[in-house]
Motif scaffolding. Structure first.
Motif, PDB file in Angstrom:
ATOM      1  N   LEU A   3      27.282  12.173 107.413  1.00  0.00           N
ATOM      2  CA  LEU A   3      28.266  12.050 108.485  1.00  0.00           C
ATOM      3  C   LEU A   3      28.196  10.686 109.162  1.00  0.00           C
ATOM      4  N   LEU A   4      26.977  10.141 109.294  1.00  0.00           N
ATOM      5  CA  LEU A   4      26.783   8.860 109.965  1.00  0.00           C
ATOM      6  C   LEU A   4      26.799   7.686 108.988  1.00  0.00           C
ATOM      7  N   GLU A   5      27.135   7.993 107.732  1.00  0.00           N
ATOM      8  CA  GLU A   5      27.287   6.967 106.692  1.00  0.00           C
ATOM      9  C   GLU A   5      26.021   6.136 106.499  1.00  0.00           C
ATOM     10  N   GLN A   6      24.895   6.851 106.498  1.00  0.00           N
ATOM     11  CA  GLN A   6      23.612   6.271 106.125  1.00  0.00           C
ATOM     12  C   GLN A   6      23.329   6.628 104.661  1.00  0.00           C
ATOM     13  N   PRO A   7      22.500   5.862 103.964  1.00  0.00           N
ATOM     14  CA  PRO A   7      22.213   6.184 102.558  1.00  0.00           C
ATOM     15  C   PRO A   7      21.555   7.556 102.419  1.00  0.00           C
ATOM     16  N   VAL A   8      22.041   8.366 101.494  1.00  0.00           N
ATOM     17  CA  VAL A   8      21.387   9.640 101.199  1.00  0.00           C
ATOM     18  C   VAL A   8      20.093   9.324 100.459  1.00  0.00           C
ATOM     19  N   SER A   9      18.980   9.748 101.013  1.00  0.00           N
ATOM     20  CA  SER A   9      17.691   9.381 100.434  1.00  0.00           C
ATOM     21  C   SER A   9      16.606  10.312 100.953  1.00  0.00           C
ATOM     22  N   VAL A  10      15.442  10.214 100.352  1.00  0.00           N
ATOM     23  CA  VAL A  10      14.254  10.958 100.782  1.00  0.00           C
ATOM     24  C   VAL A  10      13.179   9.945 101.131  1.00  0.00           C
ATOM     25  N   THR A  11      12.537  10.135 102.281  1.00  0.00           N
ATOM     26  CA  THR A  11      11.451   9.243 102.703  1.00  0.00           C
ATOM     27  C   THR A  11      10.139  10.011 102.703  1.00  0.00           C
ATOM     28  N   LEU A  12       9.170   9.525 101.937  1.00  0.00           N
ATOM     29  CA  LEU A  12       7.811  10.080 101.977  1.00  0.00           C
ATOM     30  C   LEU A  12       7.057   9.384 103.108  1.00  0.00           C
ATOM     31  N   HIS A  13       6.443  10.173 103.981  1.00  0.00           N
ATOM     32  CA  HIS A  13       5.731   9.580 105.112  1.00  0.00           C
ATOM     33  C   HIS A  13       4.597  10.476 105.557  1.00  0.00           C
ATOM     34  N   HIS A  14       3.679   9.899 106.314  1.00  0.00           N
ATOM     35  CA  HIS A  14       2.616  10.656 106.947  1.00  0.00           C
ATOM     36  C   HIS A  14       3.156  11.259 108.246  1.00  0.00           C
ATOM     37  N   ILE A  15       2.706  12.455 108.563  1.00  0.00           N
ATOM     38  CA  ILE A  15       3.113  13.099 109.809  1.00  0.00           C
ATOM     39  C   ILE A  15       2.143  12.712 110.922  1.00  0.00           C
ATOM     40  N   ASP A  16       2.704  12.321 112.068  1.00  0.00           N
ATOM     41  CA  ASP A  16       1.905  12.143 113.272  1.00  0.00           C
ATOM     42  C   ASP A  16       2.459  13.085 114.342  1.00  0.00           C
ATOM     43  N   GLU A  17       2.137  12.851 115.610  1.00  0.00           N
ATOM     44  CA  GLU A  17       2.565  13.772 116.659  1.00  0.00           C
ATOM     45  C   GLU A  17       4.022  13.591 117.063  1.00  0.00           C
ATOM     46  N   GLY A  18       4.674  12.563 116.571  1.00  0.00           N
ATOM     47  CA  GLY A  18       6.094  12.383 116.852  1.00  0.00           C
ATOM     48  C   GLY A  18       6.953  13.160 115.865  1.00  0.00           C
ATOM     49  N   ILE A  19       8.263  13.019 116.005  1.00  0.00           N
ATOM     50  CA  ILE A  19       9.198  13.658 115.088  1.00  0.00           C
ATOM     51  C   ILE A  19       9.608  12.623 114.043  1.00  0.00           C
ATOM     52  N   ASP A  20       8.999  12.727 112.850  1.00  0.00           N
ATOM     53  CA  ASP A  20       9.298  11.812 111.736  1.00  0.00           C
ATOM     54  C   ASP A  20       9.055  10.357 112.120  1.00  0.00           C
ATOM     55  N   THR A  21       7.943  10.095 112.786  1.00  0.00           N
ATOM     56  CA  THR A  21       7.615   8.737 113.228  1.00  0.00           C
ATOM     57  C   THR A  21       6.383   8.174 112.531  1.00  0.00           C
ATOM     58  N   GLY A  22       5.801   8.919 111.595  1.00  0.00           N
ATOM     59  CA  GLY A  22       4.572   8.467 110.947  1.00  0.00           C
ATOM     60  C   GLY A  22       4.817   7.387 109.905  1.00  0.00           C
ATOM     61  N   PRO A  23       3.739   6.743 109.445  1.00  0.00           N
ATOM     62  CA  PRO A  23       3.843   5.653 108.475  1.00  0.00           C
ATOM     63  C   PRO A  23       4.571   6.085 107.199  1.00  0.00           C
ATOM     64  N   GLU A  24       5.431   5.218 106.708  1.00  0.00           N
ATOM     65  CA  GLU A  24       6.226   5.508 105.510  1.00  0.00           C
ATOM     66  C   GLU A  24       5.502   5.034 104.254  1.00  0.00           C
ATOM     67  N   LEU A  25       5.718   5.807 103.163  1.00  0.00           N
ATOM     68  CA  LEU A  25       5.105   5.487 101.881  1.00  0.00           C
ATOM     69  C   LEU A  25       6.123   5.075 100.825  1.00  0.00           C
ATOM     70  N   GLU A  26       7.267   5.742 100.807  1.00  0.00           N
ATOM     71  CA  GLU A  26       8.238   5.478  99.746  1.00  0.00           C
ATOM     72  C   GLU A  26       9.605   5.974 100.178  1.00  0.00           C
ATOM     73  N   ARG A  27      10.633   5.271  99.759  1.00  0.00           N
ATOM     74  CA  ARG A  27      12.022   5.711  99.952  1.00  0.00           C
ATOM     75  C   ARG A  27      12.639   5.941  98.581  1.00  0.00           C
ATOM     76  N   ILE A  28      13.209   7.120  98.363  1.00  0.00           N
ATOM     77  CA  ILE A  28      13.814   7.470  97.084  1.00  0.00           C
ATOM     78  C   ILE A  28      15.308   7.660  97.286  1.00  0.00           C
ATOM     79  N   ALA A  29      16.116   6.860  96.618  1.00  0.00           N
ATOM     80  CA  ALA A  29      17.568   7.009  96.706  1.00  0.00           C
ATOM     81  C   ALA A  29      17.992   8.280  95.976  1.00  0.00           C
ATOM     82  N   VAL A  30      18.952   8.995  96.547  1.00  0.00           N
ATOM     83  CA  VAL A  30      19.480  10.227  95.949  1.00  0.00           C
ATOM     84  C   VAL A  30      20.948  10.008  95.617  1.00  0.00           C
ATOM     85  N   GLU A  31      21.314  10.292  94.386  1.00  0.00           N
ATOM     86  CA  GLU A  31      22.668  10.031  93.910  1.00  0.00           C
ATOM     87  C   GLU A  31      23.675  11.010  94.524  1.00  0.00           C
TER      88      GLU A  31
END
Length: 273
Positions: free
Chosen positions: A168-196
């Motif tokens: 809806l916001l016209e951002q790339p459809v993708s999956v982000t692998l990241h570590h979880i911290d106490e925030g909401i999806d604010t932990g360190p990122e490991l990989e971004r995978i584009a989804v077709e």
């Protein structure tokens, strides 16, 4: 080899079973599956408020969380499960019994009981596949880190219904692998995978394609971490971007109406990347 813990939000979570099976086939099955059973009164009320009564009824009937208007004839997740020899309604407890893996249910993933169960394994790698927002008690017990597959681009889209909001916001459809911290999806990122995004896709098909990409990435990263080859985070996003919540039915309807045009834009973005 470091022990692996998997969390799950309910017994018949197909993506959780698929991750457990993927790890087993690589020779690093989970040492513990911790199901934070969602049916305390507090959690039922929270689920009804955020997702509607139908979601609770689907959980109790063993169907899992389904979205309104789901096309039964187009399911990337079902195709993936069939291809790996798993049924859509596979049970974590049944899988764990078959492969002699410890599987335990708790009422609250952040409880003292859950923390004790996890900490007894010693320093471990935890794969988050559901169970509620993690608090410090669980994170401290979980060892090196907790890994999550987020179905959206971080830090731009954090929170719930990330695939839908990405569209809806016209951002790339993708999956982000990241570590979880106490925030909401604010932990360190490991990989971004584009989804077709494919012509003719429904919203549900795209979301399921994100789930499948997340399964493969979680298996790969958890296996690597357990065998001493963990990836190094490339960024710590922090609380920037937009925190999203469950998409309202009216916005979901708008998304469905605009989907063909949005998919065309997604395809153009992919070509330019």
């Amino acid at each position: 080899m470091k022990p692996i813990v998997l969390t799950a939000g309910y017994d018949r979570a197909p993506h959780s079973v698929a991750i457990a099976e993927g790890l087993r086939r690589l020779g690093t099955p989970p040492d513990l599956i911790l199901i934070a059973y969602p049916f305390s009164l507090t959690r039922i009320r929270a689920i009804i408020r955020s997702r509607g009564l139908g979601t609770v009824l689907n959980y109790t009937s063993g169907k899992g969380a389904k979205s309104p208007g789901k096309d039964p004839h187009s399911s990337p997740l079902r195709e993936y499960l069939t291809g790996t020899g798993l049924a859509e309604q596979s049970s974590l407890k049944r899988w764990a019994t078959q492969w002699n893996v410890r599987c335990t249910s708790v009422g609250d993933i952040n409880s003292h009981a859950a923390a004790r169960i996890v900490s007894r394994l010693g320093p471990c790698i935890t794969g988050y596949t559901g169970g509620g927002i993690l608090r410090r008690r669980f994170l401290d017990a979980a060892g090196h880190y907790v890994l999550n597959a987020h179905s959206g681009p971080l830090p731009a889209i954090r929170g719930m219904n990330a695939c839908e909001w990405s569209l809806l916001l016209e951002q790339p459809v993708s999956v982000t692998l990241h570590h979880i911290d106490e925030g909401i999806d604010t932990g360190p990122e490991l990989e971004r995978i584009a989804v077709e995004a494919r012509t003719g896709d429904t919203v549900d098909a795209l979301r399921e394609r994100c789930v499948v990409a997340g399964i493969d990435a979680m298996v790969r990263h958890l296996h690597a971490a357990a065998t001493g080859a963990a990836a190094t985070p490339y960024s710590r996003p922090g609380p920037s971007g937009r925190q999203c919540f469950v998409m309202a039915p009216a916005l979901r309807e708008l998304l469905e109406q605009r989907l063909p045009a949005l998919i065309t834009r997604q395809q153009k973005m992919a070509q330019q990347a």
